[in-house]
Design a protein around this motif. Structure first.
Motif, PDB file in Angstrom:
ATOM      1  N   ALA A  13      71.157 -42.851 -32.359  1.00  0.00           N
ATOM      2  CA  ALA A  13      70.148 -43.819 -32.811  1.00  0.00           C
ATOM      3  C   ALA A  13      69.137 -42.412 -32.728  1.00  0.00           C
ATOM      4  O   ALA A  13      68.154 -42.982 -33.596  1.00  0.00           O
ATOM      5  CB  ALA A  13      70.021 -44.568 -33.086  1.00  0.00           C
ATOM      6  N   ILE A  14      68.935 -41.559 -31.927  1.00  0.00           N
ATOM      7  CA  ILE A  14      67.613 -40.204 -31.479  1.00  0.00           C
ATOM      8  C   ILE A  14      68.518 -39.297 -32.593  1.00  0.00           C
ATOM      9  O   ILE A  14      69.255 -38.578 -33.203  1.00  0.00           O
ATOM     10  CB  ILE A  14      67.729 -39.739 -30.133  1.00  0.00           C
ATOM     11  N   ASP A  15      66.994 -38.726 -32.992  1.00  0.00           N
ATOM     12  CA  ASP A  15      67.118 -37.287 -34.556  1.00  0.00           C
ATOM     13  C   ASP A  15      67.432 -36.443 -33.688  1.00  0.00           C
ATOM     14  O   ASP A  15      67.485 -36.024 -32.397  1.00  0.00           O
ATOM     15  CB  ASP A  15      65.514 -37.643 -34.975  1.00  0.00           C
ATOM     16  N   GLU A  16      68.545 -35.887 -34.544  1.00  0.00           N
ATOM     17  CA  GLU A  16      69.344 -34.512 -33.891  1.00  0.00           C
ATOM     18  C   GLU A  16      68.573 -33.677 -33.968  1.00  0.00           C
ATOM     19  O   GLU A  16      68.645 -32.565 -32.671  1.00  0.00           O
ATOM     20  CB  GLU A  16      70.831 -34.252 -35.345  1.00  0.00           C
ATOM     21  N   LYS A  17      67.079 -33.175 -34.833  1.00  0.00           N
ATOM     22  CA  LYS A  17      66.325 -31.954 -34.560  1.00  0.00           C
ATOM     23  C   LYS A  17      65.494 -32.533 -33.404  1.00  0.00           C
ATOM     24  O   LYS A  17      65.098 -31.111 -32.473  1.00  0.00           O
ATOM     25  CB  LYS A  17      65.143 -32.082 -35.603  1.00  0.00           C
ATOM     26  N   ILE A  18      65.134 -33.644 -32.535  1.00  0.00           N
ATOM     27  CA  ILE A  18      64.768 -33.332 -31.346  1.00  0.00           C
ATOM     28  C   ILE A  18      65.818 -33.524 -30.461  1.00  0.00           C
ATOM     29  O   ILE A  18      65.304 -33.038 -29.066  1.00  0.00           O
ATOM     30  CB  ILE A  18      64.014 -34.959 -30.522  1.00  0.00           C
ATOM     31  N   LEU A  19      67.028 -34.224 -29.533  1.00  0.00           N
ATOM     32  CA  LEU A  19      68.253 -34.001 -28.870  1.00  0.00           C
ATOM     33  C   LEU A  19      68.293 -32.551 -29.308  1.00  0.00           C
ATOM     34  O   LEU A  19      68.053 -31.071 -28.139  1.00  0.00           O
ATOM     35  CB  LEU A  19      69.041 -34.601 -29.489  1.00  0.00           C
ATOM     36  N   ASN A  20      67.922 -31.259 -30.119  1.00  0.00           N
ATOM     37  CA  ASN A  20      68.364 -30.164 -29.377  1.00  0.00           C
ATOM     38  C   ASN A  20      67.137 -29.358 -29.794  1.00  0.00           C
ATOM     39  O   ASN A  20      67.481 -27.690 -30.384  1.00  0.00           O
ATOM     40  CB  ASN A  20      69.412 -30.135 -30.433  1.00  0.00           C
ATOM     41  N   LYS A  21      66.051 -29.105 -29.312  1.00  0.00           N
ATOM     42  CA  LYS A  21      64.616 -28.951 -30.060  1.00  0.00           C
ATOM     43  C   LYS A  21      64.647 -27.792 -29.099  1.00  0.00           C
ATOM     44  O   LYS A  21      65.207 -27.948 -27.872  1.00  0.00           O
ATOM     45  CB  LYS A  21      63.878 -30.216 -29.820  1.00  0.00           C
ATOM     46  N   PRO A  22      64.630 -26.894 -28.967  1.00  0.00           N
ATOM     47  CA  PRO A  22      64.349 -25.695 -27.822  1.00  0.00           C
ATOM     48  C   PRO A  22      63.241 -26.013 -27.590  1.00  0.00           C
ATOM     49  O   PRO A  22      63.342 -25.638 -26.146  1.00  0.00           O
ATOM     50  CB  PRO A  22      64.418 -24.036 -28.545  1.00  0.00           C
ATOM     51  N   GLY A  23      62.300 -26.271 -28.291  1.00  0.00           N
ATOM     52  CA  GLY A  23      60.260 -25.908 -27.145  1.00  0.00           C
ATOM     53  C   GLY A  23      60.873 -27.714 -26.656  1.00  0.00           C
ATOM     54  O   GLY A  23      61.024 -28.233 -26.470  1.00  0.00           O
ATOM     55  N   LYS A  24      59.255 -27.236 -25.702  1.00  0.00           N
ATOM     56  CA  LYS A  24      58.571 -28.662 -25.509  1.00  0.00           C
ATOM     57  C   LYS A  24      58.535 -30.232 -26.140  1.00  0.00           C
ATOM     58  O   LYS A  24      58.182 -29.710 -27.477  1.00  0.00           O
ATOM     59  CB  LYS A  24      57.932 -28.398 -25.068  1.00  0.00           C
ATOM     60  N   LEU A  25      59.061 -31.280 -25.809  1.00  0.00           N
ATOM     61  CA  LEU A  25      58.421 -31.975 -27.103  1.00  0.00           C
ATOM     62  C   LEU A  25      57.346 -32.988 -26.599  1.00  0.00           C
ATOM     63  O   LEU A  25      56.375 -32.164 -25.507  1.00  0.00           O
ATOM     64  CB  LEU A  25      59.160 -33.211 -26.157  1.00  0.00           C
ATOM     65  N   TRP A  42      58.941 -37.616 -27.081  1.00  0.00           N
ATOM     66  CA  TRP A  42      59.696 -37.832 -25.721  1.00  0.00           C
ATOM     67  C   TRP A  42      59.781 -39.827 -25.867  1.00  0.00           C
ATOM     68  O   TRP A  42      60.781 -39.579 -25.271  1.00  0.00           O
ATOM     69  CB  TRP A  42      58.319 -37.381 -24.579  1.00  0.00           C
ATOM     70  N   GLU A  43      58.034 -40.450 -26.754  1.00  0.00           N
ATOM     71  CA  GLU A  43      58.692 -41.701 -26.116  1.00  0.00           C
ATOM     72  C   GLU A  43      60.096 -41.639 -27.000  1.00  0.00           C
ATOM     73  O   GLU A  43      60.793 -42.995 -26.784  1.00  0.00           O
ATOM     74  CB  GLU A  43      57.519 -42.537 -27.528  1.00  0.00           C
ATOM     75  N   GLU A  44      60.362 -40.976 -28.400  1.00  0.00           N
ATOM     76  CA  GLU A  44      61.577 -41.518 -29.366  1.00  0.00           C
ATOM     77  C   GLU A  44      62.400 -41.298 -27.928  1.00  0.00           C
ATOM     78  O   GLU A  44      64.045 -41.983 -28.239  1.00  0.00           O
ATOM     79  CB  GLU A  44      61.701 -40.495 -30.397  1.00  0.00           C
ATOM     80  N   ILE A  45      62.834 -40.023 -27.520  1.00  0.00           N
ATOM     81  CA  ILE A  45      64.051 -39.921 -26.379  1.00  0.00           C
ATOM     82  C   ILE A  45      64.101 -41.025 -25.743  1.00  0.00           C
ATOM     83  O   ILE A  45      64.616 -41.721 -25.419  1.00  0.00           O
ATOM     84  CB  ILE A  45      63.818 -38.975 -25.630  1.00  0.00           C
ATOM     85  N   LYS A  46      62.748 -41.719 -24.708  1.00  0.00           N
ATOM     86  CA  LYS A  46      63.250 -42.472 -24.645  1.00  0.00           C
ATOM     87  C   LYS A  46      63.409 -43.747 -24.628  1.00  0.00           C
ATOM     88  O   LYS A  46      63.746 -45.025 -23.657  1.00  0.00           O
ATOM     89  CB  LYS A  46      61.674 -42.612 -23.161  1.00  0.00           C
ATOM     90  N   ARG A  47      63.974 -44.154 -25.344  1.00  0.00           N
ATOM     91  CA  ARG A  47      63.954 -45.603 -26.452  1.00  0.00           C
ATOM     92  C   ARG A  47      65.465 -45.446 -25.992  1.00  0.00           C
ATOM     93  O   ARG A  47      66.512 -46.760 -25.989  1.00  0.00           O
ATOM     94  CB  ARG A  47      64.280 -45.916 -27.821  1.00  0.00           C
ATOM     95  N   HIS A  48      66.502 -44.337 -26.012  1.00  0.00           N
ATOM     96  CA  HIS A  48      67.575 -44.375 -26.172  1.00  0.00           C
ATOM     97  C   HIS A  48      68.643 -45.064 -24.636  1.00  0.00           C
ATOM     98  O   HIS A  48      69.717 -45.490 -25.117  1.00  0.00           O
ATOM     99  CB  HIS A  48      68.712 -42.815 -25.832  1.00  0.00           C
TER     100      HIS A  48
END
Length: 853
Positions: A726-738, A743-749
């Motif tokens: 359910a996390i945006d693919e752009k966030i999962l594959n982002k090359p730079g720092k979140l 980061w709050e979105e990632i912490k929802r998983h």
């Protein structure tokens, strides 16, 4: 010796008085400088928001007084109760207020002493009779606030038809909008919103409450150090201060008599007097008689004085009444006098103005006579402009005018009407020609109406459909006009206008369509279904089959793939139902994932054939890689004496029984689809999950766990990041720092993964492990902030394996780190992020083993 006895007696009396007047003492709490509090922001008068959105109420004022008394800073946050309760569960706040006690919550929280008693009655529309207690609610849908304790009480009594809303105001708003006819909540907020919305006369409430609850303040177990601070702080607030707050919001003092200082004083004094009288009884008898005599005299004197005071009050009241009456009379006279003066002044001003106007008119009369000729020329020019403007306005309004000679049956019209009818001047302007323009389905009705207008000599006002002559397009027009009479009162002419109202008619038809159809699926909606159910529930339609349908796994799909995919699934389900049913069958979406089908003149065998056809069509449809699964239940009405609502309930029950068997299978398939989709989105995640699974298996073997637990550990290692679907693919594959937001979105998983797995039978424990795999040994992890041995063994293992693989594999933002760096990092964070004993075992048994291999 005698003096010593008196001293001893006096000492006992003073000691007893001291014990009775002693207040509660609490143990000194640990030093706390700030407290974060969360509460329901929609529970007047205890806590609710004013017109500017600021929190107010009894509970807010008590916390403000607590802050003054203790010097502790109190940060109060208000939100919907369900969200407040969830936030407290996730450890976002120290204290939750406006909470009631039940056994389930007692396993999670430590409670303060209750500070308010709340009756929770049953509210119902006044035209509903027979609602007396919880047993009389069966068969009804009950509205309640999400997370409210009354939901548990209803379910304990077998009431499961509960419609949940976010707040108390939303529940009463639903009652106002006729979406709910029965609801239950605390009496204070219910009465507040009923009166606020002006519907208090439309509802009654049960004489005896559903239950009586109490408000507490609570802290999570393991954080009980806050509880003494809270109890001691609120103990510093005096009874008078509590009374003042209650009086502010209730308009009365709501204090138990046994907590009043006066009552305590009376008890102390009574006990002391009783002991003295008991010891000196014989000596005091004479004194008692004297006291009684004196008391009688005082009472008589007091009675006489009260009588005189009552007479004086009565005289004062009469005098005040007369003064007020006289004052009002004087005010009325003054008002009338002022009004008369104003009218007189106004008349004088008017007269002066009229005289001035007459003088000016006399002066200007000669000039106006000279200018009359030129003005007439100007008026003619203006009239011509107005005629042009009228013609243009008629074009814009699609409006044309006409005159019909009722004797010759011929008519004339404006160019705009030619455009509306699609004709030219050569077209026959006769009644027959007019009828030729009218749509064939409307000609008879139009002729009848025209004869009625002529006969009754009434106004012409009629909407009908035409077919334009030059292009054959069907249009709607609205004709209106009036009859002109001759000197013999005979109808001679019909003068009127015709407007093209096609756009309005199409809009009306669209509105009517939307009022009876579901916007998403295009099927009929609940409103249409209820109307059709009444219409079809007659003997000529029996046997009448009512089919309930529910889409399996919709919530799981919405949580995992988003509501857009869920909506697409519902559209495909609607298509399958339409293709599987007959043309005259009624198919409606009741809401959410529920559908209903009405099959007139249909027995059980034919119903089974229809459902078989629908299921076969469902197997051929997919949304992406997601299969369609629908659970059905049906019931047949054969006799007029059967209650259609009872049959509806039975069909729903059968459907839910089927769902118990079919739902888990569908959820299991959906889990596999989620894993496959996640791995297709991000190949690194697939490789990472398999490596973590292998490391978890090795740790289980190193710990000597049973084979079943090792396999479970291996499986949960594979599934630990399933929530990233359910996390945006752009966030999962982002090359730079979140960013912080990313980061709050990632912490929802972990929570998303928990919700996904907890819907599948047999995966409840694994769901808990997935939820906790980002907790830390020192309690600073997320989402719950669990600490040390509070963490189950499995998520502690996953945390180490996950971190090790993340460091030693290539990431989107850096390359792989050497094993030495990864091992040093694990050792550095042992006892902080990771279980120190498991870190040692992992390095010595698992990492070394993989190096050897």
């Amino acid at each position: 010796m005698k003096n010593a006895s008196w001293k001893y007696l006096l000492f006992c009396i003073l000691g007893l008085a001291f014990l009775l007047s002693t207040t509660r003492v609490y143990a000194a709490p640990p030093e706390i400088k700030t407290i974060s509090v969360v509460m329901d922001d929609n529970y007047p008068p205890y806590s609710f928001r004013d017109s500017q959105g600021n929190l107010q109420g009894i509970t807010i004022d008590q916390w403000k007084l607590f802050e003054q008394k203790t010097g502790i800073i109190v940060n109060i946050t208000g939100m919907t109760w369900n969200k407040a309760y969830e936030s407290m569960l996730h450890g976002e706040f120290d204290v939750i207020d406006t909470i009631s006690y039940n056994s389930n919550r007692a396993q999670i929280y430590d409670f303060s002493k209750p500070y308010a008693t709340i009756d929770v009655p049953i509210f119902f529309q006044k035209n509903i009779s027979g609602i007396t207690d919880v047993d009389s609610l069966k068969g009804f849908t009950i509205a309640a606030k999400k997370g409210d304790n009354c939901i548990n009480v209803l379910k304990e009594h077998g009431i499961t038809n509960i419609e949940e809303y976010d707040s108390s105001e939303a529940v009463v708003q639903a009652a106002k909008d006729h979406k709910a006819v029965i609801f239950t909540m605390g009496k204070p907020p219910a009465l507040y919103y009923l009166y606020k919305m002006g519907i208090q006369d439309n509802f009654k409430y049960s004489s005896s409450p559903l239950y009586t609850g109490q408000f507490y303040r609570a802290v999570k177990k393991g954080y009980s150090g806050y509880l003494p601070t809270i109890n001691n702080g609120f103990a510093k607030i005096s009874e008078n201060e509590y009374q003042a707050i209650d009086k502010k919001w209730f308009g009365l003092t709501n204090i138990p008599f046994y907590d009043a200082p006066l009552f305590r004083l009376i008890i102390i004094f009574g006990v002391a007097v009783f002991l003295v009288v008991l010891l000196l009884f014989l000596w005091n008898r004479t004194l008692q008689r004297m006291v009684k005599q004196k008391t009688s005299e005082l009472l008589n004197a007091l009675s006489a004085r009260q009588k005189v005071e009552a007479e004086i009050r009565e005289l004062n009241a009469q005098l005040e009444s007369r003064v007020i009456e006289r004052t009002m009379q004087l005010e009325d006279l003054n008002s009338e006098l002022e009004e008369s003066n104003a009218m007189l002044e106004e008349e004088i001003v008017k007269r002066e103005k009229v005289e001035e106007d007459i003088r000016k008119l006399n002066e200007e009369l000669e000039d106006k006579i000279q200018l009359r000729t030129s003005e007439l020329d100007t008026l003619n020019a203006v009239l011509e402009q107005q005629n042009t403007l009228l013609s243009e306005s008629q074009k814009v309004a699609r409006l044309g005018s006409y005159v019909m000679n009722l004797l010759t049956k011929e008519w004339k019209c404006s160019p705009e009407l030619h455009e509306i009818f699609g004709i030219d001047a050569a077209y026959p302007h006769t009644v027959e020609g007019w009828l030729g323009i009218i749509h064939p389905d409307w000609r008879a009705q139009f002729s009848s109406y025209l004869m009625q207008v002529e006969g009754a000599q009434q106004r012409f006002d009629y909407e009908y459909k035409i077919v334009r002559i030059h292009d054959g397009e069907e249009r709607w027009v609205h004709g209106f006009g009036k009859i002109e009479l001759d000197h013999s009162v005979n109808a001679v002419r019909l003068i009127g206008m015709i407007q093209d109202v096609t756009d309005r008619k199409l809009t009306e038809e669209k509105i009517i369509y939307l009022s009876f159809h579901d916007r998403l699926t295009g099927l009929y909606n609940r409103r249409y279904f209820e109307e059709e159910l009444k219409r079809l529930d007659v003997e000529r339609n029996y046997p009448l089959t009512l089919v309930m349908a529910d889409v399996n796994g919709l919530k799981l799909i919405n949580d995992s793939f988003g509501h857009a995919v869920g909506d697409e699934l519902l559209k495909n389900v609607a298509k399958v139902l339409r293709n599987g049913c007959r043309r005259d069958d009624i198919i409606a979406r009741l809401g959410g994932d529920e559908f209903v089908i009405l099959l007139p003149h249909t027995d059980a065998a034919e119903t089974e054939q229809i459902l078989k056809r629908i299921k076969a069509l469902a197997t051929q449809e997919k949304v992406g890689s997601i299969e369609i699964s629908i659970s059905f239940g049906y019931e047949i009405k054969r006799y007029e004496t059967e209650n259609i609502l009872d049959l509806f309930k039975k069909a729903e029950d059968y459907m839910y029984k089927r769902k118990l068997f079919e739902g888990p299978s569908m959820r299991g398939k959906t889990i596999k689809t989620i894993i496959r989709t996640l791995h297709e989105k991000n190949k690194r995640e697939e490789q990472h999950s398999h490596r973590v699974s292998t490391l978890c298996q090795s740790m289980g073997e190193a710990l000597g766990l049973p084979e079943g637990e090792i396999q479970e550990l291996k499986s949960v290692g594979l599934l630990h990041d399933i929530g990233k679907i359910a996390i945006d693919e752009k966030i999962l594959n982002k090359p730079g720092k979140l960013t912080n937001e990313e980061w709050e979105e990632i912490k929802r998983h972990p929570e998303i993964g928990y919700r996904i797995l907890s819907t599948v039978n047999g995966m409840a424990e694994m769901a808990e492990y997935v939820l906790a795999h980002h907790e830390r040994w020192d309690g600073s992890g997320y989402p719950k902030g669990l600490k040390g041995e509070e963490l189950p063994l499995q998520p502690r293992i996953i945390a180490i394996a996950d971190a090790y693989d993340a460091m030693t594999s290539v990431r989107s933002y850096r390359g792989a780190l050497p094993d030495e760096v990864a091992i040093a990092e694990l050792q550095k964070n042992a006892g902080i992020q990771f279980d120190p004993e498991l870190v040692k075992l992992f390095i010595n048994k698992v990492v070394q083993k993989h190096h050897v291999q």
